[in-house]
Design an enzyme around this catalytic site. Sequence first.
Site, PDB file in Angstrom:
ATOM      1  N   LYS A 194      16.852  37.909   8.318  1.00  0.00           N
ATOM      2  CA  LYS A 194      17.202  37.947   6.884  1.00  0.00           C
ATOM      3  C   LYS A 194      15.989  38.323   6.033  1.00  0.00           C
ATOM      4  O   LYS A 194      16.097  39.112   5.096  1.00  0.00           O
ATOM      5  CB  LYS A 194      17.723  36.562   6.447  1.00  0.00           C
ATOM      6  CG  LYS A 194      18.975  36.126   7.209  1.00  0.00           C
ATOM      7  CD  LYS A 194      19.421  34.725   6.819  1.00  0.00           C
ATOM      8  CE  LYS A 194      18.500  33.615   7.247  1.00  0.00           C
ATOM      9  NZ  LYS A 194      18.429  33.367   8.696  1.00  0.00           N
ATOM     10  N   ASP A 203      17.735  32.908  11.859  1.00  0.00           N
ATOM     11  CA  ASP A 203      16.740  33.830  12.408  1.00  0.00           C
ATOM     12  C   ASP A 203      17.307  35.201  12.737  1.00  0.00           C
ATOM     13  O   ASP A 203      16.847  35.881  13.666  1.00  0.00           O
ATOM     14  CB  ASP A 203      16.063  33.218  13.655  1.00  0.00           C
ATOM     15  CG  ASP A 203      15.445  31.874  13.362  1.00  0.00           C
ATOM     16  OD1 ASP A 203      14.928  31.705  12.245  1.00  0.00           O
ATOM     17  OD2 ASP A 203      15.478  30.985  14.236  1.00  0.00           O
ATOM     18  N   ARG A 263      13.232  30.046  21.216  1.00  0.00           N
ATOM     19  CA  ARG A 263      14.644  30.106  20.822  1.00  0.00           C
ATOM     20  C   ARG A 263      15.508  30.302  22.062  1.00  0.00           C
ATOM     21  O   ARG A 263      15.118  31.041  22.970  1.00  0.00           O
ATOM     22  CB  ARG A 263      14.873  31.266  19.852  1.00  0.00           C
ATOM     23  CG  ARG A 263      14.156  31.072  18.531  1.00  0.00           C
ATOM     24  CD  ARG A 263      14.293  32.310  17.638  1.00  0.00           C
ATOM     25  NE  ARG A 263      13.585  32.145  16.377  1.00  0.00           N
ATOM     26  CZ  ARG A 263      13.078  33.157  15.676  1.00  0.00           C
ATOM     27  NH1 ARG A 263      13.195  34.401  16.092  1.00  0.00           N
ATOM     28  NH2 ARG A 263      12.454  32.924  14.541  1.00  0.00           N
ATOM     29  N   GLY A 303      12.282  29.940   7.990  1.00  0.00           N
ATOM     30  CA  GLY A 303      11.079  30.733   8.226  1.00  0.00           C
ATOM     31  C   GLY A 303      11.520  32.182   8.216  1.00  0.00           C
ATOM     32  O   GLY A 303      12.188  32.633   9.137  1.00  0.00           O
ATOM     33  N   HIS A 304      11.221  32.875   7.136  1.00  0.00           N
ATOM     34  CA  HIS A 304      11.688  34.259   6.967  1.00  0.00           C
ATOM     35  C   HIS A 304      10.489  35.200   7.069  1.00  0.00           C
ATOM     36  O   HIS A 304       9.560  35.115   6.267  1.00  0.00           O
ATOM     37  CB  HIS A 304      12.408  34.406   5.624  1.00  0.00           C
ATOM     38  CG  HIS A 304      13.678  33.601   5.544  1.00  0.00           C
ATOM     39  ND1 HIS A 304      14.494  33.576   4.446  1.00  0.00           N
ATOM     40  CD2 HIS A 304      14.282  32.808   6.469  1.00  0.00           C
ATOM     41  CE1 HIS A 304      15.532  32.791   4.686  1.00  0.00           C
ATOM     42  NE2 HIS A 304      15.432  32.308   5.900  1.00  0.00           N
ATOM     43  N   THR A 318      13.860  20.605  12.262  1.00  0.00           N
ATOM     44  CA  THR A 318      12.535  21.183  12.044  1.00  0.00           C
ATOM     45  C   THR A 318      11.533  20.116  11.600  1.00  0.00           C
ATOM     46  O   THR A 318      10.359  20.435  11.380  1.00  0.00           O
ATOM     47  CB  THR A 318      12.598  22.291  10.970  1.00  0.00           C
ATOM     48  OG1 THR A 318      13.095  21.699   9.763  1.00  0.00           O
ATOM     49  CG2 THR A 318      13.508  23.429  11.387  1.00  0.00           C
ATOM     50  N   GLN A 361      18.978  29.687   7.028  1.00  0.00           N
ATOM     51  CA  GLN A 361      19.761  29.278   8.213  1.00  0.00           C
ATOM     52  C   GLN A 361      20.886  30.303   8.442  1.00  0.00           C
ATOM     53  O   GLN A 361      20.671  31.469   8.196  1.00  0.00           O
ATOM     54  CB  GLN A 361      20.298  27.848   8.071  1.00  0.00           C
ATOM     55  CG  GLN A 361      19.221  26.765   8.065  1.00  0.00           C
ATOM     56  CD  GLN A 361      18.519  26.609   6.738  1.00  0.00           C
ATOM     57  OE1 GLN A 361      19.149  26.397   5.726  1.00  0.00           O
ATOM     58  NE2 GLN A 361      17.222  26.685   6.738  1.00  0.00           N
TER      59      GLN A 361
HETATM   60  P1  GDP Z   1      15.109  35.060   9.425  1.00  0.00           P
HETATM   61  O1  GDP Z   1      14.899  33.587   9.487  1.00  0.00           O
HETATM   62  O2  GDP Z   1      16.552  35.425   9.470  1.00  0.00           O
HETATM   63  O3  GDP Z   1      14.394  35.711   8.280  1.00  0.00           O
HETATM   64  O4  GDP Z   1      14.475  35.648  10.757  1.00  0.00           O
HETATM   65  P2  GDP Z   1      13.018  35.286  11.375  1.00  0.00           P
HETATM   66  O5  GDP Z   1      11.982  35.901  10.532  1.00  0.00           O
HETATM   67  O6  GDP Z   1      12.919  33.817  11.617  1.00  0.00           O
HETATM   68  O7  GDP Z   1      13.131  35.931  12.803  1.00  0.00           O
HETATM   69  C1  GDP Z   1      13.353  37.298  12.975  1.00  0.00           C
HETATM   70  C2  GDP Z   1      12.175  37.869  13.787  1.00  0.00           C
HETATM   71  O8  GDP Z   1      12.527  39.148  14.253  1.00  0.00           O
HETATM   72  C3  GDP Z   1      10.932  38.063  12.951  1.00  0.00           C
HETATM   73  O9  GDP Z   1       9.813  37.886  13.786  1.00  0.00           O
HETATM   74  C4  GDP Z   1      11.023  39.509  12.494  1.00  0.00           C
HETATM   75  O10 GDP Z   1       9.753  40.093  12.227  1.00  0.00           O
HETATM   76  C5  GDP Z   1      11.664  40.141  13.694  1.00  0.00           C
HETATM   77  N1  GDP Z   1      12.550  41.283  13.428  1.00  0.00           N
HETATM   78  C6  GDP Z   1      13.384  41.504  12.377  1.00  0.00           C
HETATM   79  N2  GDP Z   1      14.104  42.624  12.572  1.00  0.00           N
HETATM   80  C7  GDP Z   1      13.727  43.121  13.759  1.00  0.00           C
HETATM   81  C8  GDP Z   1      14.136  44.250  14.536  1.00  0.00           C
HETATM   82  O11 GDP Z   1      15.028  45.006  14.175  1.00  0.00           O
HETATM   83  N3  GDP Z   1      13.527  44.413  15.759  1.00  0.00           N
HETATM   84  C9  GDP Z   1      12.552  43.578  16.213  1.00  0.00           C
HETATM   85  N4  GDP Z   1      12.010  43.824  17.405  1.00  0.00           N
HETATM   86  N5  GDP Z   1      12.132  42.516  15.499  1.00  0.00           N
HETATM   87  C10 GDP Z   1      12.733  42.282  14.315  1.00  0.00           C
HETATM   88  P1  IMO Z   2      16.092  30.438   9.019  1.00  0.00           P
HETATM   89  O1  IMO Z   2      16.368  30.463   7.521  1.00  0.00           O
HETATM   90  C1  IMO Z   2      17.096  28.608  12.866  1.00  0.00           C
HETATM   91  C2  IMO Z   2      18.108  24.329  12.780  1.00  0.00           C
HETATM   92  C3  IMO Z   2      17.148  23.366  13.444  1.00  0.00           C
HETATM   93  C4  IMO Z   2      18.121  22.279  13.882  1.00  0.00           C
HETATM   94  C5  IMO Z   2      19.113  22.240  12.730  1.00  0.00           C
HETATM   95  C6  IMO Z   2      18.843  21.145  11.715  1.00  0.00           C
HETATM   96  O2  IMO Z   2      14.717  30.800   9.397  1.00  0.00           O
HETATM   97  O3  IMO Z   2      17.160  31.210   9.735  1.00  0.00           O
HETATM   98  P2  IMO Z   2      16.999  20.849   9.815  1.00  0.00           P
HETATM   99  O4  IMO Z   2      15.503  20.815   9.895  1.00  0.00           O
HETATM  100  O5  IMO Z   2      17.547  21.902   8.931  1.00  0.00           O
HETATM  101  O6  IMO Z   2      17.589  19.499   9.508  1.00  0.00           O
HETATM  102  O7  IMO Z   2      17.478  21.176  11.337  1.00  0.00           O
HETATM  103  O8  IMO Z   2      19.048  23.506  12.103  1.00  0.00           O
HETATM  104  N1  IMO Z   2      17.492  25.211  11.749  1.00  0.00           N
HETATM  105  C7  IMO Z   2      17.251  26.509  11.936  1.00  0.00           C
HETATM  106  N2  IMO Z   2      17.416  27.304  13.022  1.00  0.00           N
HETATM  107  N3  IMO Z   2      16.651  29.132  11.699  1.00  0.00           N
HETATM  108  C8  IMO Z   2      16.514  28.377  10.599  1.00  0.00           C
HETATM  109  O9  IMO Z   2      16.226  28.881   9.384  1.00  0.00           O
HETATM  110  C9  IMO Z   2      16.766  26.987  10.700  1.00  0.00           C
HETATM  111  N4  IMO Z   2      16.710  25.945   9.830  1.00  0.00           N
HETATM  112  C10 IMO Z   2      17.161  24.876  10.477  1.00  0.00           C
HETATM  113  O10 IMO Z   2      16.501  23.980  14.528  1.00  0.00           O
HETATM  114  O11 IMO Z   2      18.817  22.687  15.031  1.00  0.00           O
HETATM  115 MG    MG Z   3      13.803  32.179  10.595  1.00  0.00          MG
END
Ligand code: GDP
Ligand code: IMO
Ligand code: MG
Length: 431
Positions: A16, A13, A308, A40-41, A132, A227
């Site tokens: 990315k 998270d 988180r 979840g991107h 998840t 991840q």
């Molecule tokens: P990922 O899994 O690495 O793609 O990240 P996620 O999408 O799960 O979580 C990142 C969250 O932060 C999302 O809700 C994005 O929209 C948000 N986000 C990304 N970059 C920024 C930033 O620079 N500032 C803020 N406030 N939010 C951001």
């Molecule tokens: P993105 O790509 C954050 C965590 C789960 C759990 C562990 C194992 O959005 O960054 P799993 O379902 O993979 O067997 O769970 O990994 N986990 C993540 N945490 N971001 C993710 O993906 C994750 N994908 C799995 O919360 O602790």
């Molecule tokens: Mg994510």
Amino acid sequence: MSVIVLTGLQWGDEGKGKLVDLLCEFATVSVRFQGGNNAGHTVVLGDEKVILNLLPSGSLRKNVRCILAQGMVIDPSVLLAEMKRVEAGIGPFSPDRLAIARRAHVILPLHKQADALSESAKDGSSVFIGTTLRGIGPAYQDKAGRRGIRMVDLVGSPEDLRSRLDVMHRYWAPQFEKHGQALPDPSEAFELCRTWGDALAPYIADTSLVLHSEIERGSHVMLEGAQGTMLDIDHGTYPFVTSSNSCTLGAPAGAGLAPSRISGVLGVTKAYCTRVGEGPFPSEDTGEMGERMRRAGHEFGSTTGRPRRCGWLDIAALRYAVRLNGVSYIAITKLDVLTGIPEIKVCTGYALDGETVPEIPLDRIADATPVYESVPGWEEDITGIRDLHELPVPARRYIDKIEGWLGVPACLVSVGPERNETIFVKNPFRD
Ligand code: GDP
Ligand code: IMO
Ligand code: MG
């Protein structure tokens, strides 16, 4: 031609999705190489927020070829629904625009059930991870156990598919029975697999070859880790990890690409740190500051909605991740979330056996204590800033310090969720 791997340096998270979408303005191929819909991107386009679980984050751009490579585990029902959602916005996919690896493994309903069984087992037969619940671990278990179903099996001989499903169901039967749960019917799984095969057949391809020919043509390629490094099965906080190689080291095997073809590694870190699920997080702040970061950063899981855990930047964990991934440059995200915090704490090392060690001692976390330094914060809203030099001095200093501690330059600094809320220092595909 540049082939860039973008990888999370923390526990996922890191932002990315936003960065891959942004950088796909310059790349024409977008690849996922491991994991499944545990990811979840998020991509924010104006008022619209799109969360991608399986499709690579370049898929929202019409001219980008998307590849789901063989290191992935794919739940076809989730993929089909996601394709529909994306198609509603940008028009239909075609086999020229989407390729799914023949060798990627399939997540079946029984894998999701097995995930839930393992997480709820009361007999001490499994570790509670806080997964998840998407069936990721059990699907990779079947892959390693050589009884998995691959995408190619969905479109191959029905007899072979039946006998593979039979083997898989016989394997799981005693475990379901032990927990008093009914095993799904293999003939239902067969019908489901054939339906998925019919729908996905046009896209199932030798994606290693597709990628290779794109590189030969000189295309810029973005490989998108899911991840993060600390969740990597070999290199993370085992056993509290996911079931794949989620750091850069998984990219060549997962994408079917020789390591020598990779031109650069872009490591992504938040300006602080978060983790979802169980497991060590030494720089976690369970008090007011952690709560403040959760609120300001909307730190709730994109996939599961779980809050988180939040804490301070862990430079010692990042040093480990930078070394392991061979990071060429970093992107620092969510800097705006720290606005208004008067004093920002940073874990710069760990006290262990009477000395301070520079890298997180992963195998002795319980014996180690984080060592903190503090840097001054800033008050000004920075979301409108697009030039590093216009940042308030303490924010600029914070970036300088991170670069100094890690010994790698920052090429991007993100100050908001939208594409344009980004400071470009260097473009990995251009400069
Ligand atoms: P990922 O899994 O690495 O793609 O990240 P996620 O999408 O799960 O979580 C990142 C969250 O932060 C999302 O809700 C994005 O929209 C948000 N986000 C990304 N970059 C920024 C930033 O620079 N500032 C803020 N406030 N939010 C951001
Ligand atoms: P993105 O790509 C954050 C965590 C789960 C759990 C562990 C194992 O959005 O960054 P799993 O379902 O993979 O067997 O769970 O990994 N986990 C993540 N945490 N971001 C993710 O993906 C994750 N994908 C799995 O919360 O602790
Ligand atoms: Mg994510």
